[in-house]
Enzyme design. Structure first.
Site, PDB file in Angstrom:
ATOM      1  N   GLY A   1       0.808  -1.220   0.000  1.00  0.00           N
ATOM      2  CA  GLY A   1       0.000   0.000   0.000  1.00  0.00           C
ATOM      3  C   GLY A   1       0.835   1.261   0.000  1.00  0.00           C
TER       4      GLY A   1
ATOM      5  N   CYS B   1       1.450   1.119  13.038  1.00  0.00           N
ATOM      6  CA  CYS B   1       0.018   1.252  13.293  1.00  0.00           C
ATOM      7  C   CYS B   1      -0.262   0.929  14.763  1.00  0.00           C
ATOM      8  CB  CYS B   1      -0.800   0.376  12.357  1.00  0.00           C
ATOM      9  SG  CYS B   1      -0.343  -1.364  12.351  1.00  0.00           S
TER      10      CYS B   1
END
Length: 441
Positions: free
Chosen positions: A254, A372
């Site tokens: 991504g 994250c």
């Protein structure tokens, strides 16, 4: 039987199968994608049930606990969880329909449990649980609640609530190929509720149900799924045409793809991952987006690679493996898999990777370290430890690279630190580091 009732029963059956796969260790997305032949509306119901049960698991178990005697078979327990979830969280499903569906599902799969399931649901239908702990009420493990209580204090409940909210599907538009307005128009033509992100010009927040494989812009490679917080990594990296760029833990690609999109493919990109299956998915994503020839893909240990390619790259992304505690609203099963004693091991790995990134970075080059997670052991403590022993490495403030002024409110000590729900985004940490010109590898 009414066709819609029959289809809803099929959706519930597929949800039950998906929950069984998850018990066997399947990732949630893979477990759901194995359901074949369902129309879009029924796929949406199936996914809603699976994600809803996992998101509210502890609350659902607390709700049914007073009415259960003895141990339940796993499949029967999942049938009950789906029914309680529908009664507690899905207004569009009448309670009687949820009860009847659960009884019929039990009759088909565990006939001897029919009477028990019916009794549990009838008794529990009007007796929602009271006097629950925060962990039970918001379906989080106690160790997470206790850790965050100490750190966030009065903000805790809003963070727990944000983790239980259904997040939007966030699309990143390849502005090198199309416009956000065109993708929004296609979503509107399908009757899907979506809106442009107020914070990133390439992002769209989709509120309606969208099955990506049926969406033409996705098939064309014009859009990729990524939360807005993850999109900020490529902004902070700020790769320039001609740069040698390394993505040390590329995963499904991504962030690497976003770097290519922002540069029009004008960087020289190398993507690493230690997992061959993840690299195959990365190759598929590069191919889908028409960028298969714009990146070199290597199956490699990132530490060994970094240590053996000293001073080779101007820009490095290290989106380090982490606990994922910032993205629990999306990885709904992760909260049940992590333990507090996982954090020291993540910290050790992250420090080792950031050290290897320092070795691989050229004098004057930039490393973007991101996770994250918002846990101090995986964020500030990692950066501080490496900076303490690398005097030629320094912090740079990320603020000038952020695409919207509101994001500056979440910059602390030069790094972006979003807690779950901030600006409607996932929890995330991004630090920008530069190797000084006089660096000695």
């Amino acid at each position: 039987m009414d066709a819609s009732v029959s289809r809803a029963g099929l959706a519930r059956d597929e949800a039950l199968k998906a929950l069984a796969r998850i018990r066997q260790g399947y990732p949630v997305s893979d477990a759901i994608q194995q359901a074949k032949g369902l129309p879009a509306r029924d796929r949406a119901l199936m996914a809603t049930l699976v994600y809803g049960v996992l998101r509210h698991l502890r609350y659902l178990d607390a709700w049914m606990k007073p009415f259960v005697r003895g141990d339940l078979e796993p499949e029967v327990q999942d049938i009950l969880r789906m029914a309680f979830y529908q009664m507690g969280f899905l207004d569009r499903v009448p309670d009687y329909a949820a009860v009847n569906a659960a009884v019929e599902q039990t009759r088909a799969r565990a006939p001897r449990a029919v009477g028990m399931v019916n009794a549990i649901l009838r008794r529990g239908q009007s007796k929602k649980p009271e006097q629950l702990s925060l962990g039970e009420r918001y379906s989080h493990p106690d160790w997470i609640v206790e850790r965050w209580q100490a750190r966030y204090g009065p903000r805790l409940e809003s963070i727990l609530e944000a983790n239980n909210a259904v997040p939007p599907l966030t699309l990143r538009v390849d502005l090198d190929r199309t416009s956000r307005a065109e993708v929004l128009e296609e979503l509107g033509n399908l009757g899907i509720d979506a809106e442009p992100s107020p914070y990133l010009p390439e992002a769209i927040r989709v509120r309606g149900s969208l099955w990506l494989e049926d969406f033409e812009p996705f098939r064309r490679g014009w859009v990729t799924v990524q939360d807005e917080s993850g999109m900020l990594v490529a902004w902070v990296l700020d790769a320039q045409p001609g740069d040698e760029v390394l993505d040390m833990a590329a995963g499904l690609g991504g962030k690497a793809l976003h770097v290519l999109e922002r540069s029009g493919g004008a960087v020289r990109l190398t993507c690493l991952d230690i997992s061959r299956p993840r690299l195959r998915r990365l190759e598929e994503n590069l191919s889908r987006t028409g960028r298969g020839d714009q990146a070199a893909i290597k199956e490699a240990n990132a530490v060994q690679f970094g240590n053996s390619h000293q001073g080779s790259f101007e820009r490095i992304i290290l989106d380090a493996p982490c606990s994922g505690l910032g993205v629990l609203r999306r990885r709904v099963d992760a909260r049940w898999k992590k333990q507090a004693n996982d954090l020291p091991a993540f910290h050790e790995t992250q420090v080792e990777l950031l050290d290897a990134a320092w070795r691989a970075c050229r004098a004057g080059g930039v490393i973007v370290y991101s996770t994250c997670s918002t846990e101090p052991e995986e964020t500030e403590a990692v950066v501080d430890e490496v900076l303490a022993r690398r005097p030629d490495l320094r912090r740079e403030d990320v603020t000038p690279y952020l695409p919207h002024p509101d994001l500056a409110s979440f910059v602390k000590n030069g790094a972006l630190s979003l807690t779950p729900g901030d600006l409607g985004m996932d929890g995330f940490y991004i630090a920008r580091l530069r190797v000084k010109k006089e660096a000695v590898q």
